[in-house]
Enzyme design. Sequence first.
Site, PDB file in Angstrom:
ATOM      1  N   HIS A 102      -7.634  -2.637  -2.042  1.00 16.71           N
ATOM      2  CA  HIS A 102      -8.914  -2.946  -2.668  1.00 16.71           C
ATOM      3  C   HIS A 102      -8.843  -4.163  -3.581  1.00 16.71           C
ATOM      4  CE1 HIS A 102     -10.532   0.386  -0.640  1.00 16.71           C
ATOM      5  NE2 HIS A 102     -11.662   0.390  -1.320  1.00 16.71           N
ATOM      6  N   ASP A 141     -13.806   2.681 -12.699  1.00  9.93           N
ATOM      7  CA  ASP A 141     -15.159   3.130 -12.326  1.00  9.93           C
ATOM      8  C   ASP A 141     -15.159   3.756 -10.938  1.00  9.93           C
ATOM      9  OD1 ASP A 141     -15.942   1.977 -14.652  1.00  9.93           O
ATOM     10  OD2 ASP A 141     -16.888   0.226 -13.734  1.00  9.93           O
ATOM     11  N   GLU A 174     -19.922   1.661 -21.557  1.00  9.77           N
ATOM     12  CA  GLU A 174     -19.902   0.442 -20.724  1.00  9.77           C
ATOM     13  C   GLU A 174     -21.250  -0.267 -20.891  1.00  9.77           C
ATOM     14  OE1 GLU A 174     -18.666   0.380 -16.700  1.00  9.77           O
ATOM     15  OE2 GLU A 174     -16.745   1.390 -17.083  1.00  9.77           O
TER      16      GLU A 174
HETATM   17  P1  FAD Z   1      -3.979  -2.887  -3.726  1.00 10.32           P
HETATM   18  O1  FAD Z   1      -5.156  -3.774  -3.699  1.00 10.32           O
HETATM   19  O2  FAD Z   1      -3.500  -2.375  -2.438  1.00 10.32           O
HETATM   20  O3  FAD Z   1      -2.790  -3.575  -4.524  1.00 10.32           O
HETATM   21  C1  FAD Z   1      -3.040  -4.213  -5.756  1.00 10.32           C
HETATM   22  C2  FAD Z   1      -1.774  -4.838  -6.316  1.00 10.32           C
HETATM   23  O4  FAD Z   1      -0.863  -3.819  -6.681  1.00 10.32           O
HETATM   24  C3  FAD Z   1      -1.020  -5.709  -5.311  1.00 10.32           C
HETATM   25  O5  FAD Z   1      -0.382  -6.723  -6.037  1.00 10.32           O
HETATM   26  C4  FAD Z   1      -0.003  -4.755  -4.712  1.00 10.32           C
HETATM   27  O6  FAD Z   1       1.109  -5.432  -4.190  1.00 10.32           O
HETATM   28  C5  FAD Z   1       0.336  -3.913  -5.921  1.00 10.32           C
HETATM   29  N1  FAD Z   1       0.684  -2.535  -5.588  1.00 10.32           N
HETATM   30  C6  FAD Z   1      -0.013  -1.642  -4.866  1.00 10.32           C
HETATM   31  N2  FAD Z   1       0.617  -0.465  -4.859  1.00 10.32           N
HETATM   32  C7  FAD Z   1       1.736  -0.616  -5.587  1.00 10.32           C
HETATM   33  C8  FAD Z   1       2.811   0.231  -5.954  1.00 10.32           C
HETATM   34  N3  FAD Z   1       2.852   1.495  -5.563  1.00 10.32           N
HETATM   35  N4  FAD Z   1       3.793  -0.276  -6.726  1.00 10.32           N
HETATM   36  C9  FAD Z   1       3.778  -1.549  -7.141  1.00 10.32           C
HETATM   37  N5  FAD Z   1       2.792  -2.402  -6.817  1.00 10.32           N
HETATM   38  C10 FAD Z   1       1.780  -1.939  -6.060  1.00 10.32           C
HETATM   39  N6  FAD Z   1     -10.234  -1.996 -11.585  1.00 10.32           N
HETATM   40  C11 FAD Z   1     -10.357  -1.528 -12.825  1.00 10.32           C
HETATM   41  O7  FAD Z   1      -9.457  -1.688 -13.645  1.00 10.32           O
HETATM   42  N7  FAD Z   1     -11.486  -0.866 -13.217  1.00 10.32           N
HETATM   43  C12 FAD Z   1     -12.503  -0.597 -12.353  1.00 10.32           C
HETATM   44  O8  FAD Z   1     -13.477   0.019 -12.728  1.00 10.32           O
HETATM   45  C13 FAD Z   1     -12.371  -1.053 -11.020  1.00 10.32           C
HETATM   46  N8  FAD Z   1     -13.336  -0.808 -10.125  1.00 10.32           N
HETATM   47  C14 FAD Z   1     -13.170  -1.231  -8.838  1.00 10.32           C
HETATM   48  C15 FAD Z   1     -14.174  -0.944  -7.912  1.00 10.32           C
HETATM   49  C16 FAD Z   1     -14.031  -1.349  -6.608  1.00 10.32           C
HETATM   50  C17 FAD Z   1     -15.101  -1.001  -5.603  1.00 10.32           C
HETATM   51  C18 FAD Z   1     -12.898  -2.096  -6.224  1.00 10.32           C
HETATM   52  C19 FAD Z   1     -12.754  -2.585  -4.819  1.00 10.32           C
HETATM   53  C20 FAD Z   1     -11.920  -2.428  -7.134  1.00 10.32           C
HETATM   54  C21 FAD Z   1     -12.047  -1.990  -8.458  1.00 10.32           C
HETATM   55  N9  FAD Z   1     -11.083  -2.263  -9.427  1.00 10.32           N
HETATM   56  C22 FAD Z   1     -11.218  -1.784 -10.681  1.00 10.32           C
HETATM   57  C23 FAD Z   1      -9.929  -3.126  -9.128  1.00 10.32           C
HETATM   58  C24 FAD Z   1      -8.746  -2.306  -8.712  1.00 10.32           C
HETATM   59  O9  FAD Z   1      -8.236  -1.569  -9.790  1.00 10.32           O
HETATM   60  C25 FAD Z   1      -7.608  -3.200  -8.230  1.00 10.32           C
HETATM   61  O10 FAD Z   1      -8.046  -4.076  -7.266  1.00 10.32           O
HETATM   62  C26 FAD Z   1      -6.482  -2.341  -7.708  1.00 10.32           C
HETATM   63  O11 FAD Z   1      -5.328  -3.131  -7.616  1.00 10.32           O
HETATM   64  C27 FAD Z   1      -6.801  -1.831  -6.355  1.00 10.32           C
HETATM   65  O12 FAD Z   1      -6.011  -0.722  -6.080  1.00 10.32           O
HETATM   66  P2  FAD Z   1      -5.361  -0.535  -4.660  1.00 10.32           P
HETATM   67  O13 FAD Z   1      -4.705   0.785  -4.723  1.00 10.32           O
HETATM   68  O14 FAD Z   1      -6.328  -0.744  -3.565  1.00 10.32           O
HETATM   69  O15 FAD Z   1      -4.273  -1.678  -4.718  1.00 10.32           O
END
Ligand code: FAD
Length: 514
Positions: A91, A154, A267
């Site tokens: 994400h 969120d 918020e």
């Molecule tokens: P990914 O996008 O898959 O990875 C993100 C990063 O973390 C990359 O650098 C990856 O290499 C690294 N990573 C992933 N897993 C691991 C692991 N196990 N160990 C080490 N590194 C790892 N963020 C907020 O803070 N607050 C919010 O309210 C919020 N709302 C969101 C709403 C939506 C609809 C979306 C799409 C994103 C939102 N985000 C929010 C952002 C979100 O927290 C970050 O984009 C987060 O990194 C996404 O999590 P993911 O599990 O999909 O990680």
Amino acid sequence: MRIAYLDRTVHETDGEPKPNGGVSTLPKSIDLQGSVETGDKTTIASKDFGGLYSTKPLALIKPAGSDDVSRVIKAASRIPRMTVAARGNGHSINGQAMTNGGLVIDMRSTEENHFRLLNINGSFFIDVSGGALWENVLTRCVSGFGLAPRSWTDYLSLTVGGTLSNAGVSGQAFRYGPQISNVTELEIITGKGDITVCSETRNPELFFGSLGGLGQFGIITRAMVKLQPAPDMVRWIRVVYTEFDEFTRDAEFLVSRDDGESFDYVEGFVFCNNDDPVNGWPSVPLDPVHGFNQGIIPQTGASVLYCLEVAFHYQKDDHPSNVDKAVAGLLKPLRFVEGLKSQVDLSYVEFLLRVKRAEEQAKANGIWDDPHPWLNLFISKSDIVDFDQTVFKKMVKDGIGGPMLIYPLMRSKWDNRTSVALPDSEIFYLVALLRFVSRGPSVEESVAQNREIVEWCIKEGLDFKQYLPHYQSKEEWKRHFGNQWTRFVERKASFDPMAILAPGQNIFKRTHLS
Ligand code: FAD
């Protein structure tokens, strides 16, 4: 299962460093309990929620557990210029969980590996997999134990490891700090392939480095998260302001109060002073039947207005009049426009899953999979008025086709030993421009406008940082980290000396470590 032969099929298309040779020099076989996908089966890892970048990984590894992750990293380290990226739920917006021609480790396959409640001297913790989705952590903790983590995002279809690699921020962070302030122990597979348990007292450099560390020091396979008793119910309230200074004064007042003297969630967002269904008045009421009485807004109202969003936790058996009284007491000192208040009562789990409902709607409308050129910033209190004047009131005054969040956070609730870069002042604002392009400007226009906003912040010397940062050049990364740069580089060299963990952000490439 013995996984053999990862045939190298990736070509050097974008100037990125790639493993040498036409065929991978990965070991002829790596003993993994999980699986390895190649070719078309890697498609999921070639894109992310942002939809702005696409890459072609060499392989998508679905590890069974920590041993698999360790083996993959060790194998990759023996191949010149091979890189590895952890993928949570993909994400990210700007390819942060991708690696072109490298190995993507799909952490979702480890979701079920850990889920254990711990009671340590009367305090409760949940020990969960790095690949677990927060929404599953929530529902399992609440239904199983009546407990819940304290600090959220969120939206909860994000993984534990993914948000801990950034910060994890929502309306509870003013009280408990971000999610990275609410973990006490991690298991991490470092960039050397070592399986390491770390905490504030055990391997603290790795612990703090990895929190907000953008996946650059190791892969989080397990996290111990603080819990608290879960409330049954939430009263969710929105009130409207015409003046920015009144909005910020009230928001800062609420986040600065002691525990028990404020709402449980704070918020806010900016919206257009018009009837646009996505950007304007209709985006405010929590229940469409409430409507929005725009007749109350003074004719002199500016192009944009402000909505403060708060929530109050309570139990099912609390007497309704006590809830009403407590909420009225908290709202009393606030100076919102009388008559522009909307509220609903819902279960705690429904409240925390509120964006999932929005996701379902967006999917039904076919817009969820569109590109998302989102911009997230942290901006110091001292500069937020200038930001409002120039960005909200001018640059994006017609809306962006999605929410424009703005709410204050307290720096003292963040631990400055972590890797996150923050503005200097005690109060700073999270600003998130969450564009859905099918409803607003095109992808190119949105990306250009995001760049214009960031360049304006730099030119004006604002005290700000990008949240969920992504840069291509070392100079930009150095500017981002400021005086934390050296610490970041030293930690990287210590835990990932071969620069294996180099996903799309290009902080470090294996050919030039610092
Ligand atoms: P990914 O996008 O898959 O990875 C993100 C990063 O973390 C990359 O650098 C990856 O290499 C690294 N990573 C992933 N897993 C691991 C692991 N196990 N160990 C080490 N590194 C790892 N963020 C907020 O803070 N607050 C919010 O309210 C919020 N709302 C969101 C709403 C939506 C609809 C979306 C799409 C994103 C939102 N985000 C929010 C952002 C979100 O927290 C970050 O984009 C987060 O990194 C996404 O999590 P993911 O599990 O999909 O990680």
